[in-house]
Design an enzyme around this catalytic site. Structure first.
Site, PDB file in Angstrom:
ATOM      1  N   LYS A  82      19.184  -6.444   0.586  1.00 20.12           N
ATOM      2  CA  LYS A  82      18.293  -5.961  -0.488  1.00 20.12           C
ATOM      3  C   LYS A  82      18.635  -4.511  -0.829  1.00 20.12           C
ATOM      4  CE  LYS A  82      13.300  -5.768  -1.517  1.00 20.12           C
ATOM      5  NZ  LYS A  82      11.938  -5.935  -0.959  1.00 20.12           N
ATOM      6  N   SER A 157       9.235  -9.076  -3.909  1.00 17.81           N
ATOM      7  CA  SER A 157      10.272  -8.259  -4.486  1.00 17.81           C
ATOM      8  C   SER A 157      11.684  -8.593  -3.965  1.00 17.81           C
ATOM      9  CB  SER A 157       9.996  -6.784  -4.221  1.00 17.81           C
ATOM     10  OG  SER A 157      10.013  -6.514  -2.832  1.00 17.81           O
ATOM     11  N   SER A 181       6.608  -9.796   0.001  1.00 18.72           N
ATOM     12  CA  SER A 181       7.928  -9.621  -0.620  1.00 18.72           C
ATOM     13  C   SER A 181       9.075 -10.340   0.073  1.00 18.72           C
ATOM     14  CB  SER A 181       8.276  -8.134  -0.739  1.00 18.72           C
ATOM     15  OG  SER A 181       7.662  -7.600  -1.877  1.00 18.72           O
TER      16      SER A 181
END
Lengths: 471, 101
Positions: A82, A157, A181
């Protein structure tokens, strides 16, 4: 030997083939990079692909394997990371134009541990800007599309990491969760995502969102992979004072699927009446699998999740306003004009909640309610070992679903917020396909009960083929 | 439940405190959204938190986490400065905090 295309392998499968010499890290990495090249124009899981660095790392891994007597567990395994994990010398944007030109001077502890363990970083995955959201639609680089239906959102996310896994663009991934997330995009993409206990995995070098909540964790294709990677990245870190000085168990070595006598609580408030029809039914069917495996199901009661939406909103916005105050564009990055609408809204709400005169009514109140939530979970964990519920109330929503919806994320993460505020560990497991889209269940455990969650998830995974469970 | 309405002057003050620049057209969307959110979160007033302590660290008992006061390797100066827009003699150049003479 597995007959799967190389990019579809799990970490464990790849590890075995690397060890017996049937595949090299260069071949594995090339297969992932070729898949990214073929699929990512449509999926957009990556903000930055580090093709050259990845191939170099793969070559080094193959070299090490030739000469070393013992090899680290992730040697030569490709990872998607990420884009809020700092990677030394490799662009890190947190999907915000504020950091469009930021090349970190150091790496996050999680990245250092993955690399020390032999992991090969393929690239940086898309996310909601600053991790503010549950769709990746707030990314300044455009949304990630769900591999199951590209007209739909991947969730967020950590949507890029989940989509990269679902599209087999990588062998494994890491993400971060503040509230939902990791779990929610995993649910929407039909992958496994683990949010560890707060403080189990270091936050050092992770672009901060809510510092009392942020929890990095593995995102994988199998429970074994989750156990393996968690064992690598977990542990106390002198550079993150909130990490727990608690020894890291051998999660993979201790993994077993005997769940006799396990007590699993089903919180009635989490099977919401306004959930998408079919979601509750599929998750209850998954719970029944546990009963067949010898576990005991118990109905339990938790605080109405509507309170966690409000509580999370105050706590997280307050921490966001504090954390994002440091972005001035002076030491690195661009100035504050580059913040998107979502970040601006969050900064302002948090600034208000922390300001003199309103602090007691908002922030302090929210932190006290957080204690009520903790006591609520303490009470339930006296009765049961694990809590089981849907991860999120719907399957993946269409692109554009967040437009004009200032509270979209809070509603998508309504079932993940309370356990995030209280720092409890949890996993998302795919349990079936509803009109062709994945449905996820979550298993929540007590603080540091990661092994219990992993074992229960493993038992489910071994007993079922979730893709065949359709409604 | 208490309704919170951000007045024009409240909003301007908040923008200043947040160190942001908000255009007039953005204010039209953001101001009502903030008012709505600030009202919605007051649902917490339904819960009695009298005599309930705050939960500041989710797993509980970490307090005053110190390390030994010894010098450890840290970021070299040239690396620390490498991303700064403007440098001068090993310092980061910033805007003046106080008005210039």
């Amino acid at each position: 030997m597995s007959n799967k295309p190389l990019n579809e392998l799990s970490v464990k499968e790849a590890q075995t083939m690397l060890a017996d010499g049937t595949v090299s890290s260069v071949e594995l990495t090339r297969s992932c990079l070729e898949t990214i090249e073929a699929k990512d124009p449509e999926i957009h899981a990556f903000v930055t692909v580090l093709a050259d660095d990845a191939m170099d790392a793969a070559k080094r891994a193959d070299q090490v394997r030739k000469t070393a007597k013992t090899v680290p567990p992730l040697l030569g395994i490709p990872f998607a990371v990420k884009d809020n994990f700092l990677t030394k010398g490799a662009r890190t944007t947190a999907s915000s134009k504020v950091l469009d030109n930021y090349y970190p001077q150091y790496s996050a502890t999680v990245i250092e541990k993955l690399e020390a363990s032999g992991g090969v970083i393929l690239g940086k995955t898309n996310m909601d800007a600053w991790a503010h959201g549950s769709s990746t639609e707030t990314s300044d680089y455009g949304p990630t599309h769900n591999p199951w239906d590209t007209s739909r959102l991947a969730g967020g996310s950590s949507g890029g990491s989940a989509a990269a896994l679902a599209a087999a663009e990588t062998i494994a991934a890491v993400g971060t969760e503040t509230a939902g997330s990791i779990r929610q995009p995993s649910s929407w993409c039909g992958t496994i995502g683990f949010k560890p206990t707060y403080g189990r995995v270091s936050r050092y070098g992770v672009v901060a969102m809510g510092s009392s909540l942020d929890s990095p964790g593995p995102m994988t294709k199998s429970v074994e992979d989750t156990a393996l990677i968690l064992g690598v990245i977990a542990g106390h870190d002198a550079r993150d004072a909130t990490t727990a000085p608690v020894p890291v168990p051998d999660y993979l070595g201790d993994l077993q699927n005997d769940i006799h006598n396990l007590k699993i609580g089903l919180p009635k408030e989490y099977f919401m009446t306004d959930s998408q029809p079919g979601v509750n039914e599929m998750v209850k069917k998954a719970a029944a699998v546990y009963e067949n495996l010898g576990a005991q199901l118990v109905e339990v009661s938790l605080l109405d999740p509507k309170y966690s939406i409000a509580d999370y909103t105050i706590v997280q916005r307050s921490e966001v306003s504090s954390n994002l105050a440091r972005y001035t564009g002076v030491r690195y990055g661009n100035d504050r004009c580059y913040f998107g609408d979502e970040a601006k809204r969050r900064i302002m709400l948090g600034t208000y909640a922390l300001s003199s005169g309103y602090y007691d009514a908002y922030y302090k109140k929210a932190q006290a309610v957080r204690m009520l939530m903790k006591r609520d979970f303490d009470r339930v964990f006296e009765q049961v070992d694990l809590i089981l519920s849907p991860t999120t109330p719907s399957t993946a929503l269409p692109l554009g679903a967040t437009h004009g919806q200032a509270m979209f994320g809070e509603l998508a993460d309504v079932l993940a917020e309370a356990s995030s505020l209280t720092g409890h560990p949890a996993i998302n497991m795919p349990v079936g396909l509803l009109q062709g889209l994945p449905v996820g269940m979550q298993l929540i455990g007590n603080h540091f009960a990661e092994q219990k969650i992993l074992n229960a998830a493993y038992a489910y995974e071994q007993a079922t083929n979730w893709r065949e469970n359709t409604l | 439940m208490a309704k919170t309405q951000l007045s024009d002057s409240d909003f301007k003050k908040l923008v200043r405190q947040s160190n942001l620049v908000i255009s007039e057209s953005d204010e039209k969307t953001i101001r009502p959204q903030l008012s709505e959110a600030l009202s919605a979160v007051r649902v917490l007033d339904e819960l009695d938190t009298k005599n309930v302590p705050t939960l500041d660290h989710p797993t509980g008992d970490l307090k005053n986490v110190w390390r030994e006061d010894v010098v450890e390797p840290s970021l070299p100066q040239d690396l620390a400065l490498s991303q700064a827009h403007e440098q001068h003699d090993g310092y980061v150049v910033t805007k003046a905090v106080f008005d210039e003479q």
